[in-house]
Write a protein that holds these residues in place. Structure first.
Motif, PDB file in Angstrom:
ATOM      1  N   THR A 201       0.821  -1.204   0.000  1.00  0.00           N
ATOM      2  CA  THR A 201       0.000   0.000   0.000  1.00  0.00           C
ATOM      3  C   THR A 201       0.851   1.248   0.000  1.00  0.00           C
ATOM      4  OG1 THR A 201      -1.741  -1.145   1.196  1.00  0.00           O
ATOM      5  CG2 THR A 201      -1.799   1.256   1.219  1.00  0.00           C
ATOM      6  N   ALA A 202       1.905   1.232   0.826  1.00  0.00           N
ATOM      7  CA  ALA A 202       2.790   2.388   0.887  1.00  0.00           C
ATOM      8  C   ALA A 202       3.455   2.634  -0.443  1.00  0.00           C
ATOM      9  CB  ALA A 202       3.848   2.167   1.970  1.00  0.00           C
ATOM     10  N   GLY A 203       3.767   1.552  -1.173  1.00  0.00           N
ATOM     11  CA  GLY A 203       4.416   1.701  -2.460  1.00  0.00           C
ATOM     12  C   GLY A 203       3.517   2.306  -3.499  1.00  0.00           C
ATOM     13  N   LYS A 204       2.204   2.118  -3.333  1.00  0.00           N
ATOM     14  CA  LYS A 204       1.267   2.630  -4.312  1.00  0.00           C
ATOM     15  C   LYS A 204       0.775   4.025  -3.989  1.00  0.00           C
ATOM     16  CE  LYS A 204      -0.613  -1.945  -5.466  1.00  0.00           C
ATOM     17  NZ  LYS A 204      -1.836  -2.791  -5.438  1.00  0.00           N
ATOM     18  N   THR A 205       0.862   4.416  -2.715  1.00  0.00           N
ATOM     19  CA  THR A 205       0.246   5.661  -2.296  1.00  0.00           C
ATOM     20  C   THR A 205       0.760   6.855  -3.064  1.00  0.00           C
ATOM     21  OG1 THR A 205      -0.061   4.794  -0.071  1.00  0.00           O
ATOM     22  CG2 THR A 205      -0.145   7.166  -0.334  1.00  0.00           C
ATOM     23  N   SER A 206       2.082   6.901  -3.284  1.00  0.00           N
ATOM     24  CA  SER A 206       2.656   8.055  -3.960  1.00  0.00           C
ATOM     25  C   SER A 206       2.228   8.149  -5.399  1.00  0.00           C
ATOM     26  CB  SER A 206       4.184   7.986  -3.874  1.00  0.00           C
ATOM     27  OG  SER A 206       4.657   6.824  -4.529  1.00  0.00           O
ATOM     28  N   GLN A 207       1.722   7.011  -5.975  1.00  0.00           N
ATOM     29  CA  GLN A 207       1.332   7.005  -7.364  1.00  0.00           C
ATOM     30  C   GLN A 207      -0.142   7.319  -7.558  1.00  0.00           C
ATOM     31  OE1 GLN A 207       2.478   3.195  -8.912  1.00  0.00           O
ATOM     32  NE2 GLN A 207       4.516   3.313  -8.037  1.00  0.00           N
ATOM     33  N   ILE A 208      -0.887   7.435  -6.479  1.00  0.00           N
ATOM     34  CA  ILE A 208      -2.324   7.645  -6.585  1.00  0.00           C
ATOM     35  C   ILE A 208      -2.621   9.073  -7.011  1.00  0.00           C
ATOM     36  CG2 ILE A 208      -4.492   7.687  -5.295  1.00  0.00           C
ATOM     37  CD1 ILE A 208      -3.215   5.571  -3.460  1.00  0.00           C
ATOM     38  N   SER A 209      -3.462   9.207  -8.020  1.00  0.00           N
ATOM     39  CA  SER A 209      -3.816  10.536  -8.499  1.00  0.00           C
ATOM     40  C   SER A 209      -4.761  11.214  -7.522  1.00  0.00           C
ATOM     41  CB  SER A 209      -4.483  10.407  -9.873  1.00  0.00           C
ATOM     42  OG  SER A 209      -5.041  11.626 -10.268  1.00  0.00           O
ATOM     43  N   THR A 210      -4.691  12.532  -7.490  1.00  0.00           N
ATOM     44  CA  THR A 210      -5.625  13.271  -6.652  1.00  0.00           C
ATOM     45  C   THR A 210      -7.003  13.319  -7.284  1.00  0.00           C
ATOM     46  OG1 THR A 210      -4.903  15.336  -7.711  1.00  0.00           O
ATOM     47  CG2 THR A 210      -3.807  14.695  -5.657  1.00  0.00           C
ATOM     48  N   ARG A 211      -7.104  12.972  -8.571  1.00  0.00           N
ATOM     49  CA  ARG A 211      -8.406  12.877  -9.223  1.00  0.00           C
ATOM     50  C   ARG A 211      -9.132  11.630  -8.745  1.00  0.00           C
ATOM     51  NH1 ARG A 211      -8.991  15.948 -14.110  1.00  0.00           N
ATOM     52  NH2 ARG A 211      -7.018  16.766 -14.926  1.00  0.00           N
ATOM     53  N   THR A 212     -10.436  11.645  -8.853  1.00  0.00           N
ATOM     54  CA  THR A 212     -11.218  10.460  -8.521  1.00  0.00           C
ATOM     55  C   THR A 212     -11.852   9.845  -9.755  1.00  0.00           C
ATOM     56  OG1 THR A 212     -13.179  11.826  -8.101  1.00  0.00           O
ATOM     57  CG2 THR A 212     -11.734  11.342  -6.221  1.00  0.00           C
ATOM     58  N   ARG A 213     -11.621  10.425 -10.911  1.00  0.00           N
ATOM     59  CA  ARG A 213     -12.141   9.889 -12.170  1.00  0.00           C
ATOM     60  C   ARG A 213     -11.215  10.356 -13.300  1.00  0.00           C
ATOM     61  NH1 ARG A 213     -17.425  13.839 -13.161  1.00  0.00           N
ATOM     62  NH2 ARG A 213     -16.475  15.739 -12.323  1.00  0.00           N
ATOM     63  N   PRO A 214     -11.282   9.743 -14.454  1.00  0.00           N
ATOM     64  CA  PRO A 214     -10.427  10.165 -15.562  1.00  0.00           C
ATOM     65  C   PRO A 214     -10.699  11.620 -15.931  1.00  0.00           C
ATOM     66  CG  PRO A 214     -11.448   8.042 -16.026  1.00  0.00           C
ATOM     67  CD  PRO A 214     -12.125   8.588 -14.806  1.00  0.00           C
ATOM     68  N   PRO A 215      -9.712  12.310 -16.524  1.00  0.00           N
ATOM     69  CA  PRO A 215      -9.899  13.727 -16.866  1.00  0.00           C
ATOM     70  C   PRO A 215     -10.908  13.961 -17.990  1.00  0.00           C
ATOM     71  CG  PRO A 215      -7.763  12.939 -17.601  1.00  0.00           C
ATOM     72  CD  PRO A 215      -8.322  11.873 -16.743  1.00  0.00           C
ATOM     73  N   ILE A 216     -11.205  12.935 -18.786  1.00  0.00           N
ATOM     74  CA  ILE A 216     -12.198  13.059 -19.860  1.00  0.00           C
ATOM     75  C   ILE A 216     -13.270  12.008 -19.639  1.00  0.00           C
ATOM     76  CG2 ILE A 216     -12.624  12.957 -22.337  1.00  0.00           C
ATOM     77  CD1 ILE A 216      -9.722  13.744 -22.795  1.00  0.00           C
ATOM     78  N   THR A 217     -14.510  12.435 -19.509  1.00  0.00           N
ATOM     79  CA  THR A 217     -15.640  11.527 -19.307  1.00  0.00           C
ATOM     80  C   THR A 217     -16.798  11.940 -20.201  1.00  0.00           C
ATOM     81  OG1 THR A 217     -16.440  12.906 -17.471  1.00  0.00           O
ATOM     82  CG2 THR A 217     -15.032  11.039 -16.909  1.00  0.00           C
ATOM     83  N   THR A 218     -17.778  11.070 -20.310  1.00  0.00           N
ATOM     84  CA  THR A 218     -18.948  11.380 -21.133  1.00  0.00           C
ATOM     85  C   THR A 218     -20.158  10.592 -20.658  1.00  0.00           C
ATOM     86  OG1 THR A 218     -19.778  11.527 -23.414  1.00  0.00           O
ATOM     87  CG2 THR A 218     -18.518   9.564 -22.842  1.00  0.00           C
TER      88      THR A 218
END
Length: 335
Positions: A201-218
């Motif tokens: 979990t610690a290894g992945k935390t730094s890679q987590i985006s601050t977004r909660t969804r992709p930047p382009i949606t429809t």
């Protein structure tokens, strides 16, 4: 020193009455490790499917404080709130709304609440995991949920042992604590060691985006019916041709590169069309909808919407919906 507990104590750790009875019969325990070992044996070998479902139903959905059944105890409800504290602290109104929507989809598909050991996880990380697990086959997801329930149970057993300990009798491995906050922090560490996931979990935390969804949606709204456009194939492409941008009326071949594809769900929303990243690449994008397949008698065999994202907009969100009818369509940039 032995630690004895009652059935209600184990029911707070896991909302299955069968599990609680078996653990109470096995009590007292000489150590937390002994209790965890017994709990794993009971959970995976001695209780049935109904007990699993009963335990699942005692959990509130992520972002909510109300359990989905009456099996939750006041103690388990309090622990659930603490376990979700990081998620709630990092959530925005839109994140909670999206979590609620995806929780509803998950429950409709699998028949039980989305279960994850939420302690220390941000709302964005939980939402990403929910979306990642949603495509699973029901039998596979049922097993994953049972594993997550065991992680939660182990964490709560650590809290249970901590509550029994005091300054004079606690061992060096599980020291007494002065405040609730310190206890929660320490128990989280213990729980991380027990589930053997803290390093990952610690290894992945730094890679987590601050977004909660992709930047382009429809999403698609069928205005002729006044309902979501479900089952429509969607493609997202980015222009990467020799020229900086496609020419008006041009016939360039090979310039559009697929970013992702999906099919709209019952709410008319597409699945994930690209990765969740903090900064989207600037450039020309095209979202195409297979409207001919959706509406064979309509005027449009397909609809493509082309738009540009500039360098100054790379951290913004672009929601590009399609409002469609057999003989007309429109769009806009939404949020």
């Amino acid at each position: 020193m032995e630690f004895g507990f009652e059935e209600k104590d184990f029911l707070a750790c896991c909302g299955s009455t069968k599990f609680a009875k078996e653990m109470a019969l096995a009590s007292p325990f000489a150590s937390l490790e002994e209790a965890v070992s017994a709990a794993r044996d009971v959970w995976f070998n001695k209780v049935d499917v109904h007990a699993w479902l009963q335990a699942f139903s005692a959990h509130p959905q992520i972002g909510d404080s109300t359990p989905s059944s009456h099996h939750a105890t006041p103690t388990s409800a309090q622990w659930s709130k603490g376990e979700q504290s990081t998620a709630l602290a990092t959530a925005t109104g839109s994140t909670l709304q999206e979590l609620s929507e995806w929780n509803a989809r998950y429950r409709q598909k699998f028949g039980f609440v989305f279960l994850i050991c939420a302690s220390g996880r941000s709302s964005g990380e939980i939402l990403a995991e929910l979306k990642n697990r949603y495509p699973n086959r029901p039998i596979a997801e049922f097993d994953i949920a049972a594993q997550e329930q065991m992680k939660v149970t182990e964490l709560r057993l650590a809290k249970l042992f901590s509550s029994k300990a005091n300054v004079s009798s606690t061992t060096d491995q599980y020291p007494a604590v002065a405040t609730k906050k310190v206890e929660e922090d320490r128990v989280s560490i213990i729980g991380g060691h027990l589930t053997a996931t803290s390093e990952a979990t610690a290894g992945k935390t730094s890679q987590i985006s601050t977004r909660t969804r992709p930047p382009i949606t429809t999403h698609v709204l069928d205005v002729s019916r006044g309902s979501p456009g479900a089952g429509i194939e969607v493609r997202l492409e980015m222009w990467k041709g020799a020229q900086p941008r496609p020419s008006f009326g041009g016939t360039e071949i090979g310039g559009w590169v697929l970013q992702g594809s999906s099919t709209t769900d019952n709410d008319g929303r597409s699945g994930q069309l690209m990765s969740i990243v903090d900064a989207v690449d600037a450039g020309i994008y095209r979202i195409s909808f297979n409207t001919g397949k959706y509406c064979p008698a309509g005027f449009f065999p397909y609809v493509s919407i082309v738009f540009e994202i500039r360098e100054s907009q790379k951290r913004e969100h672009f929601h590009v919906p399609l409002l469609f009818s057999p003989f007309s369509f429109t769009t806009y940039r939404g949020s």
